[in-house]
Write a protein that holds these residues in place. Sequence first.
Motif, PDB file in Angstrom:
ATOM      1  N   UNK A 151       0.797  -1.277  -0.141  1.00  0.00           N
ATOM      2  CA  UNK A 151       0.091  -0.097   0.048  1.00  0.00           C
ATOM      3  C   UNK A 151       0.933   1.209   0.080  1.00  0.00           C
ATOM      4  N   UNK A 152       0.806   1.986  -1.194  1.00  0.00           N
ATOM      5  CA  UNK A 152       1.796   3.357  -1.196  1.00  0.00           C
ATOM      6  C   UNK A 152       1.606   4.120  -0.163  1.00  0.00           C
ATOM      7  N   UNK A 153       0.266   4.445   0.171  1.00  0.00           N
ATOM      8  CA  UNK A 153      -0.088   5.430   0.990  1.00  0.00           C
ATOM      9  C   UNK A 153      -1.160   5.100   1.986  1.00  0.00           C
ATOM     10  N   UNK A 154      -1.157   5.494   3.267  1.00  0.00           N
ATOM     11  CA  UNK A 154      -2.460   5.344   3.797  1.00  0.00           C
ATOM     12  C   UNK A 154      -3.453   6.341   3.940  1.00  0.00           C
ATOM     13  N   UNK A 155      -4.246   6.286   2.889  1.00  0.00           N
ATOM     14  CA  UNK A 155      -5.069   7.477   2.570  1.00  0.00           C
ATOM     15  C   UNK A 155      -6.410   7.010   3.118  1.00  0.00           C
ATOM     16  N   UNK A 156      -7.249   7.915   3.134  1.00  0.00           N
ATOM     17  CA  UNK A 156      -8.691   8.066   3.640  1.00  0.00           C
ATOM     18  C   UNK A 156      -9.256   6.710   3.158  1.00  0.00           C
ATOM     19  N   UNK A 157      -9.216   6.498   1.731  1.00  0.00           N
ATOM     20  CA  UNK A 157      -9.539   5.119   1.033  1.00  0.00           C
ATOM     21  C   UNK A 157      -9.279   4.145   1.468  1.00  0.00           C
ATOM     22  N   UNK A 158      -8.028   3.983   1.920  1.00  0.00           N
ATOM     23  CA  UNK A 158      -7.384   2.826   2.562  1.00  0.00           C
ATOM     24  C   UNK A 158      -8.094   2.612   4.017  1.00  0.00           C
ATOM     25  N   UNK A 159      -8.046   3.790   4.590  1.00  0.00           N
ATOM     26  CA  UNK A 159      -8.596   3.706   5.980  1.00  0.00           C
ATOM     27  C   UNK A 159     -10.231   2.997   5.969  1.00  0.00           C
ATOM     28  N   UNK A 160     -10.999   3.635   4.952  1.00  0.00           N
ATOM     29  CA  UNK A 160     -12.422   3.147   4.913  1.00  0.00           C
ATOM     30  C   UNK A 160     -12.271   1.658   4.126  1.00  0.00           C
ATOM     31  N   UNK A 212       4.514  -3.229  11.321  1.00  0.00           N
ATOM     32  CA  UNK A 212       3.389  -2.911  10.044  1.00  0.00           C
ATOM     33  C   UNK A 212       3.057  -1.398  10.247  1.00  0.00           C
ATOM     34  N   UNK A 213       2.370  -0.631   9.363  1.00  0.00           N
ATOM     35  CA  UNK A 213       1.847   0.674   9.433  1.00  0.00           C
ATOM     36  C   UNK A 213       0.359   0.336  10.036  1.00  0.00           C
ATOM     37  N   UNK A 214       0.000   1.229  10.917  1.00  0.00           N
ATOM     38  CA  UNK A 214      -1.333   1.391  11.502  1.00  0.00           C
ATOM     39  C   UNK A 214      -2.336   2.393  10.513  1.00  0.00           C
ATOM     40  N   UNK A 215      -3.452   2.610  11.124  1.00  0.00           N
ATOM     41  CA  UNK A 215      -4.437   3.287  10.292  1.00  0.00           C
ATOM     42  C   UNK A 215      -3.828   4.862  10.241  1.00  0.00           C
ATOM     43  N   UNK A 216      -2.891   5.248  11.075  1.00  0.00           N
ATOM     44  CA  UNK A 216      -2.481   6.519  11.322  1.00  0.00           C
ATOM     45  C   UNK A 216      -1.135   6.787  10.395  1.00  0.00           C
ATOM     46  N   UNK A 217      -0.728   5.678   9.666  1.00  0.00           N
ATOM     47  CA  UNK A 217       0.403   5.356   8.738  1.00  0.00           C
ATOM     48  C   UNK A 217       1.693   5.385   9.370  1.00  0.00           C
ATOM     49  N   UNK A 218       1.593   5.174  10.944  1.00  0.00           N
ATOM     50  CA  UNK A 218       2.841   5.191  11.524  1.00  0.00           C
ATOM     51  C   UNK A 218       3.259   3.682  11.813  1.00  0.00           C
ATOM     52  N   UNK A 219       4.463   3.555  11.717  1.00  0.00           N
ATOM     53  CA  UNK A 219       4.898   2.005  11.867  1.00  0.00           C
ATOM     54  C   UNK A 219       4.978   1.651  13.475  1.00  0.00           C
TER      55      UNK A 219
END
Length: 186
Positions: free
Chosen positions: A25-34, A128-135
């Motif tokens: 996943x290249x970026x934890x965007x709003x789409x990815x979170x949804x 891993x990365x979480x919903x906030x994009x942090x590892x």
Amino acid sequence: MSVDPKALSIVHYPAEVLRQKAKEVPDVTADVRRVAERMIELMFEAEGIGLAAPQVGLPWRMFVAHVPENEDRSLGADPLEATGEPMVCINPRLSQPERDLVPLDEGCLSLPEIVGEVRRPSRITMTALGMDGREFTVRAAGLLARCWQHENDHLDGVLIIDRMTPPSRLRNRNALKALEQRAVFH
Ligand code: NI
């Protein structure tokens, strides 16, 4: 990669997406979170303890997991065996598996009617990365460690039917054939 999360549903073997190697996943965007939120919903509806993105038709390296605290008391009250809240793991990497392999019956929401014994390390570490994009880096034991390994396998196109002990594979042969047939005649 715009996706309507409401349109997502659990796909069954032998859907091709279940055999693909999923992409980071290249970026934890709003789409990815949804999508992650929808996957948690689908996991709860199906009463599963984990669900990987390929299981909802998306070849993304992401899974959700939820092993409630009292689910695994038979294996002891180790806090590493449970998740308080459902967790979202994006671009996960597993490391430091315990050397000893433990056998346990596993099922999969994408393989209805199939249950078989799979031997896996009893402890594992995940970054891993979480919903906030942090590892984040966490270690698990017991059923939770097994769940992460099962879900992470999905991201590489690997299913429990590939990992089952030979007697379990034999026992599930007809059920597996029935799933393949069902797909052909759909
Ligand atoms: Ni599965």
